[in-house]
Design a protein around this motif. Structure first.
Motif, short mmCIF file in Angstrom:
data_model
loop_
_atom_site.label_atom_id
_atom_site.label_comp_id
_atom_site.label_asym_id
_atom_site.label_seq_id
_atom_site.Cartn_x
_atom_site.Cartn_y
_atom_site.Cartn_z
N UNK A 28 0.80 -1.22 0.00
CA UNK A 28 0.00 0.00 0.00
C UNK A 28 0.84 1.28 0.00
N UNK A 29 2.09 1.19 -0.44
CA UNK A 29 2.93 2.40 -0.52
C UNK A 29 2.39 3.33 -1.61
N UNK A 30 2.77 4.59 -1.52
CA UNK A 30 2.36 5.53 -2.56
C UNK A 30 1.93 6.85 -1.99
N UNK A 31 1.03 7.52 -2.68
CA UNK A 31 0.57 8.84 -2.24
C UNK A 31 -0.46 8.70 -1.12
N UNK A 32 -0.23 9.44 -0.06
CA UNK A 32 -1.07 9.34 1.13
C UNK A 32 -1.64 10.71 1.48
N UNK A 33 -2.72 10.70 2.23
CA UNK A 33 -3.31 11.96 2.68
C UNK A 33 -3.37 12.00 4.19
N UNK A 34 -2.87 13.10 4.75
CA UNK A 34 -3.12 13.36 6.16
C UNK A 34 -4.38 14.20 6.21
N UNK A 35 -5.33 13.78 7.00
CA UNK A 35 -6.66 14.40 6.95
C UNK A 35 -6.65 15.85 7.45
N UNK A 358 3.03 5.32 6.56
CA UNK A 358 2.50 6.28 5.58
C UNK A 358 3.05 7.68 5.74
N UNK A 359 4.18 7.85 6.42
CA UNK A 359 4.82 9.17 6.37
C UNK A 359 6.08 9.05 5.51
N UNK A 360 6.92 10.09 5.58
CA UNK A 360 8.07 10.11 4.67
C UNK A 360 9.26 9.33 5.23
#
Lengths: 512, 512
Positions: A28-35, A358-360
């Protein structure tokens, strides 16, 4: 349906929702959103300190159906969770989702609150004691959601786990909401597991028994995240906060395992300058650290960091110069707390910085070696640390899956049999951590290396270590204990085990 | 239309957009949103260090029309902004929005990049030198947007200012993007102005000349916010980084003003235990600090904190025990940097924690007293620190409006006339900070108190201080200098002055 590990999981689970099946540790790596985060701005003349818990509930408009959260840094000595939930029950509020980073034996009063409908859903990373036993027997109407430590931070930051009100037990706080865990009667050290809650909850309440003059420094959680502060008589029982059990094992079997694990580490080539290391606070794990310490001293090796929950033992190694720094998400003992305030090289990290996929880039990604335990292991190297072999929940991943995924070398240290039960078997009760993240299993009767780690297998050929196929270890174990009888389970799902990325790696069913 | 201060501002400004008129310092309090943040997750085997700036541009897909950001902690010694913009120009990229927390004389190469269409929009909190002069003459096609320090953090966090790529000058960084400003050839201390950029930009690049072994501690900006790291020869010129001008004034007029300001502070009743204090690094401001220091020592007063950009002078006061702690958003000198690493009571704060009106309470909200300067003051106590009286931009709010809004007592210290021009006048060129936030103006010829502060007026009656109506001070000034001739302005707007809440408090027009 079956997920990639062959675990039978419904596509939809009542009280949980649609299941995203686990597909592999990094699928599930890739572009993520912090709400987006909603907050109420605070003006210069606003007061944040409230006189009592009822005023807090009024101000945060606590009501039926909300999600409230707690951290577990006060461990089995925490008073805050019980105190808040009792007060909620007294107000007649029902249908609360409890998002606690962990639950301990002292949280047994929750059992009544579950029975009375005050708490109807629980989200946690770890649980033990009566509450875990009762949940295993099905007292909750909806399955518990069990996260990893990094997975919880991910879920909160992404909005998968929305918190209405975070209650943060604060060993020290000032009147504007700056918090640290370092001072006060209930000092616990680093507050890494509370950071995501503070940053992302709609409302944040500091619950303290040590209100100090402004500013409470060093600031671990900033005033810019805290809406209200309430003072209570006592947030915790020091005896239950600081673990007293972080001693190296004296058991010769444990010491033998530790020695072998150390030889595996050395043979892997990873024990060298700039190395990084994490180990738990268990007796064998600490014995591995002791072996490593000896080797590092003898060979004048200086590592970059040790991480995790920090014990006095790791502090000793740091102070001897064996590691240049420590990354601390929680302190296990007073020595760790003292070290934490004494030097900036003993650094705090949030659960997200520690282990969120899911962070950098979490600290676990920089780990060379992690030493972990297991209650069960299957012949595909999948590990259970969630349930006992009778199906009762007695733990959870915590950082297990996170560190195993991140580290270059993940070693499980365990006796081959415990309480007349084999640890390695064909089928395990629950999969907490996928076999792909486990590299080596060290037992007193032999060492198994994950076949995909041909590099390690090659390196261990030059040693005298007793390398076995994992199936052989299983056979040896079963010869000692006999093949355990399979327990039977009902269809009722009492817990959903989320992998760190939010997919479902397994479920726990109620034993028949 | 006119805003509440009577400033004539269009409802819509080309290149800026729809104007929200300023309506008062606290009119926009309430529920706020921190915007969603997009990021790319980093897996254990991902490398973050890139060989050169072109690789960075490739990786972040830098292209026409993007917004790039910089912090100003290296001040007039910064190499990074010029280096990056030069490289962008070489690639033929145009139409870039430059969001720099401040611009200094050494950023003069931007003038060519503006003329060539590389930079077509600028957002900043402060600017001085050739770039400010040229912008005042209208070389930019769109007006500069000028924020306060807190307002910039607010704009970034809310999404009003969206940053595509943040370039963070990093005096020290490791290969996973942990950054501090404390070590290296270009050490600058705290990195408070870079935090919002790191947390909210789509892509974050650390530009360093001091790549150290992992982990770079103490960590000011965490690896979890940084996508890439690039090493360059030099990020700054130490001579330009650390201000050498933070000496107490020796001018007797300045010393007289400082003495009077000190008496005002004492008369206000705020100089007592637990007090908090902020002052700038200017000669008179430091002289006020010197007076306060004397008084606090004589009266055994211990304050809670001093804040702001921290100077050696404030460090001395802290080390003498006059303040229990320091809140540091940027270090002005080497002594401040040394103090910052030596004790956790010298604490960093982000620009948001320092001064953002839209979080749960910035440090400015806890300020008792702030000492500020002015280039012009009108008879409604409105203050200009943005333009000279010839209409040229030569500064900007920085933390001026933020601290003035937050502090219980805001004192402006200024000579009544400078360079044969009156400071107090009927109309000022630009309003940076609204009069409602200004409590007292101290000049060598008398002290004016904002009429709404009847409490202070009452307290000053018991002193021998020369209290005057502000109109009287204006008259005295004009008697000395003569009434200055009004400059005439064209209709062209060269800068939009946003108040900390994002409303428009004024615009700067191009002089005729």
């Amino acid at each position: 349906m079956k997920n990639i590990l062959g675990r039978e999981i419904p596509e939809y689970i009542e009280g949980y929702g649609k299941v995203i099946p686990f597909e592999g540790a990094f699928k599930n790596a890739g572009t993520k959103l912090k709400k987006e985060v909603k907050l109420n701005s605070v003006m210069p003349d606003n007061e944040k300190v409230l006189p009592d818990m009822d005023s807090v509930f009024d101000k945060v408009s606590l009501k039926d159906g909300m999600t409230i959260s707690f951290h577990h840094h006060l461990r089995n000595g925490d008073n805050v969770l019980n105190l808040v939930v009792d007060a909620i029950a007294k107000r007649g509020i029902k249908n609360i989702t409890l998002a606690a980073s962990a639950l301990f034996p002292n949280n047994f009063p929750l059992i009544e609150h579950i029975k009375n409908g005050v708490i109807t859903k629980i989200v946690t990373n770890y649980m033990s004691g009566p509450i875990a036993e009762e949940i295993s027997r099905g007292i909750l109407k909806t399955p518990v959601i069990m996260h990893t430590h990094g997975g919880r931070a991910r879920a909160i930051e992404s909005g998968d786990l929305h918190i209405d009100v975070a209650f943060i037990a604060a060993p020290t706080a000032d009147n504007y909401g700056n918090i640290n865990g370092l001072y006060g009667e209930s000092a616990c050290g680093a507050l890494g597991y509370a950071v995501a809650d503070a940053q992302c909850a709609d409302m944040v309440v500091a619950v303290t028994d040590n209100l100090v003059p402004y500013p409470a420094c060093p600031i671990e959680i900033s005033q810019i995240y805290v809406d209200y502060i309430v003072k209570v008589d006592s947030i915790g029982d020091p005896d239950g906060i600081v673990s007293g059990t972080t001693k190296i094992t004296k058991d010769p079997v444990g010491l033998k395992i530790a020695k072998m694990a150390s030889e595996v580490m050395v043979a892997s080539g990873l024990v060298k300058n700039e190395m990084s290391f994490q180990t738990g606070a268990g007796g064998i794990s600490l014995a591995v650290a002791a072996e490593l310490r000896k080797y590092m001293k003898e060979n004048a090796i200086v590592g970059s960091f040790a991480s995790g929950g920090i014990t006095g033992y790791l502090v000793d190694m740091f102070e001897e110069g064996l590691f240049r720094s420590l990354f601390d998400v929680q302190c296990f003992d007073m020595q760790a707390i003292k070290s934490y305030v004494s030097t900036y090289k003993h650094q705090r990290m949030s659960a997200s910085m520690y282990a969120n996929s899911d962070n950098k880039g979490a600290v676990v990604n920089k780990l060379d070696i992690v030493i972990l335990g297991a209650t069960e292991i299957d012949t595909n190297f999948n590990v259970n640390v969630t349930t006992g072999s009778d199906g009762t929940i007695m733990g959870g991943s915590g950082g297990h899956s996170d560190t195993a995924a991140g580290a270059k070398l993940t070693i499980i240290v365990t006796q081959l049999t415990k309480a007349r039960l084999p640890i390695i078997k064909d089928n395990i009760t629950t999969i907490t951590t996928p076999g792909e993240s486990i590299d080596v299993i060290v037992t007193e009767r032999g060492i198994a290396v994950n076949p995909k780690r041909t590099d390690i297998i090659e390196k261990l050929k030059n040693t005298n270590l007793p390398i076995r196929k994992i199936g052989e270890l299983k056979d040896i174990a079963e010869k000692i204990t006999g093949k355990p009888e399979a327990i039977e389970f009902s269809d009722e799902i009492v817990a959903v085990i989320e992998y760190r990325d939010g997919s479902v790696i397994d479920v726990v069913r109620k034993p028949l």
